[in-house]
Design a protein around this motif. Sequence first.
Motif, short mmCIF file in Angstrom:
data_model
loop_
_atom_site.label_atom_id
_atom_site.label_comp_id
_atom_site.label_asym_id
_atom_site.label_seq_id
_atom_site.Cartn_x
_atom_site.Cartn_y
_atom_site.Cartn_z
N THR A 1 55.09 47.51 36.48
CA THR A 1 54.74 48.96 35.47
C THR A 1 54.63 50.10 36.86
O THR A 1 54.79 51.10 37.79
CB THR A 1 53.26 49.14 35.14
OG1 THR A 1 53.48 48.61 33.75
CG2 THR A 1 53.09 50.43 34.95
N SER A 2 53.46 48.49 37.84
CA SER A 2 53.37 49.21 39.01
C SER A 2 54.56 49.49 40.04
O SER A 2 54.48 49.81 40.89
CB SER A 2 52.20 48.48 39.78
OG SER A 2 53.74 47.50 40.38
N GLY A 3 56.18 49.12 39.65
CA GLY A 3 56.94 49.44 40.73
C GLY A 3 57.61 47.64 41.70
O GLY A 3 58.37 47.74 42.03
N ARG A 4 56.40 46.77 41.78
CA ARG A 4 56.62 45.72 42.49
C ARG A 4 57.34 44.70 41.93
O ARG A 4 57.70 44.42 42.77
CB ARG A 4 55.27 44.45 42.37
CG ARG A 4 54.88 44.37 43.12
CD ARG A 4 54.15 42.72 43.68
NE ARG A 4 51.91 43.49 43.05
CZ ARG A 4 51.22 43.63 43.61
NH1 ARG A 4 51.20 41.78 43.25
NH2 ARG A 4 49.56 43.99 42.63
N TRP B 1 45.22 40.47 43.38
CA TRP B 1 45.18 41.24 44.42
C TRP B 1 45.85 40.07 46.17
O TRP B 1 46.45 40.58 46.58
CB TRP B 1 43.68 40.75 44.43
CG TRP B 1 42.69 41.73 45.80
CD1 TRP B 1 42.47 42.37 46.19
CD2 TRP B 1 42.59 40.89 47.86
NE1 TRP B 1 42.02 42.90 47.58
CE2 TRP B 1 42.57 41.36 47.99
CE3 TRP B 1 43.24 39.16 47.82
CZ2 TRP B 1 41.94 40.89 49.39
CZ3 TRP B 1 42.84 38.92 48.84
CH2 TRP B 1 42.35 39.70 50.22
N PHE B 2 46.12 38.56 45.61
CA PHE B 2 46.02 37.64 46.39
C PHE B 2 47.45 37.72 47.15
O PHE B 2 47.89 37.98 47.88
CB PHE B 2 45.95 36.05 46.56
CG PHE B 2 46.18 35.36 47.28
CD1 PHE B 2 44.95 35.09 48.57
CD2 PHE B 2 47.13 35.21 47.23
CE1 PHE B 2 45.90 33.59 49.94
CE2 PHE B 2 47.97 33.91 48.22
CZ PHE B 2 46.29 34.12 49.29
N THR B 3 48.06 38.26 46.05
CA THR B 3 50.32 38.31 45.93
C THR B 3 50.66 40.51 46.10
O THR B 3 51.65 40.12 46.37
CB THR B 3 50.32 38.78 44.72
OG1 THR B 3 50.07 39.28 43.45
CG2 THR B 3 50.63 36.85 44.40
N GLN B 4 49.68 40.93 46.48
CA GLN B 4 50.11 42.22 46.89
C GLN B 4 50.93 42.31 48.49
O GLN B 4 50.24 41.52 49.17
CB GLN B 4 48.72 42.96 46.58
CG GLN B 4 48.04 43.61 45.44
CD GLN B 4 46.51 44.27 45.66
OE1 GLN B 4 46.23 44.97 46.99
NE2 GLN B 4 46.56 44.52 44.32
N ASP C 1 51.02 39.56 31.34
CA ASP C 1 50.40 40.64 31.74
C ASP C 1 50.64 40.51 32.58
O ASP C 1 50.07 42.57 33.30
CB ASP C 1 49.01 40.61 31.06
CG ASP C 1 48.36 40.55 29.74
OD1 ASP C 1 49.21 41.02 28.92
OD2 ASP C 1 47.73 40.20 29.08
N LEU C 2 50.52 39.74 33.69
CA LEU C 2 50.64 40.17 34.98
C LEU C 2 51.88 40.62 35.70
O LEU C 2 52.24 41.88 36.45
CB LEU C 2 50.21 39.16 36.21
CG LEU C 2 49.80 39.28 37.80
CD1 LEU C 2 48.86 40.36 37.27
CD2 LEU C 2 49.43 37.98 37.89
N ILE C 3 52.43 40.28 34.68
CA ILE C 3 54.59 40.74 35.13
C ILE C 3 54.49 41.67 34.66
O ILE C 3 55.16 42.19 34.98
CB ILE C 3 55.51 39.06 34.85
CG1 ILE C 3 55.24 37.63 35.35
CG2 ILE C 3 56.74 40.24 35.00
CD1 ILE C 3 55.57 37.54 36.42
N LYS C 4 53.81 42.20 33.28
CA LYS C 4 54.01 43.53 33.29
C LYS C 4 53.43 44.78 33.96
O LYS C 4 53.83 45.46 34.16
CB LYS C 4 53.46 43.61 32.04
CG LYS C 4 53.62 44.81 31.18
CD LYS C 4 55.09 45.06 30.02
CE LYS C 4 55.13 46.55 29.64
NZ LYS C 4 56.39 46.92 29.68
#
Length: 438
Positions: A122-125, A337-340, A115-118
């Motif tokens: 979605t966000s473009g990250r 949050w930490f990896t943003q 879900d985090l990878i997804k």
Amino acid sequence: MSDLKLTRRQSLVLGAGALFALGTRGAFSQDATTLTFWSVRLNTPELQAALLPILAQFEAEHPGIKVVNEPVSGNLVYPKFLTAVQGQLMPDVAEAYSYHPLQFAALGQMAEMDDLIKSWETSGRLKDVVNEFAYKKFFWNDHYWGVPYNLDPRAIYYRKDLLEAKGIKPPTNWDEFQAAAIALNDPANGVYGLSFPAGNFHITQHFFMGFMFQAGGSILDKDGNLVFGTTARDANIRALTYLTDFATKHKVTPEGIGSWDTPDAHTFFQQGRAAFGMGTGVLIGEIQRGNPDLIDKIGILETLQGPAAKLTAGFFNPMFVWNYSPAKEAAMTFVDWFTQPGRLEPLYAANPGGLWPIFKSEFDSELTRSQPLMQEMLAKVIPYTTDFAYPGTGVPEMGVIDGEKMFAAPVNEVVIGQKTPAQAIDDAQAKMAALWEE
């Protein structure tokens, strides 16, 4: 929750063949959720000082979550995690070395991070990640078991003044590099052509891996099968021969490199006793702090073009979440949050060159622009850096192959005259193959 019976494969991957009960570490209270966060690569005093304000910012933005950080010494990583699994003391969330999440996923201990990878996609990250293998390395058994958060590169440094004195341009391929190291070797005046760590240490295999890629070799194929001593055997022998010939045939390395670890190679190069020196990104910070007068005299080589490829090896290190944490949702929130992008700039400033972001949008920072060696690393090495499992994605066995230094031994064995390159590759293949036996 019932005990988990380990298969032979699981026992080998974990490194301990025992049954254990699954326990809890995180806890909920009426007012707050407490997360236990183990930090492995961030355990130095400088990095801890930079980390704590970041954690305080997270808590301020998420008043229902408290993070308790526990730094873990690099020398104690494997035994600490093994003890934690067996003693029901796993942290809720951790950052650690390259293949930890895959090793524990093989035992059902890691939370799926699909879900985090997804959400990154979605966000473009996800498109902002410098190399797709940074996250694909954690894809195993149809799931992601970790997410990348930093890059730890390897490079070849050189003395500009020594090359210029002999009219030698920085080499760009194998032939040029070999010729330059031989031409610059001058032991009578205390200068050697090349220094590199060839002891039976992790760092030794990191540089060997780069030459393997350049020769067209690898440990795994694209499907995750072991090919180190089979279909990749000839290329890996070629890479091992090329690397060790500097010591055994051309004799352009100082005596004793067969016992060298990272600090030995870094110190020798900074003393001006080698024209070329293999080192980690940490060397940049060491030069800035201890030998700032050297900065103008030192450069970083462009990743060498080998017979088959222009690639080198580095670590894309992970964050991961324990599957049985009662605070799993909060742990995922913390990881996201930490990896943003932009979040960890204080850590990069605290360890210049030693920690690198994985997002391209972070590379054009004031810190990078202000440091010439960091600019060179960014331009000449990082674009060509890929993961140890390349061209495949990760498998749990890679944690043991890396952790047990199974491809450092061949370098050491050849340098000290114990084996030929072919013998060393074949023996290492046999040890690796045992990990796949059921």
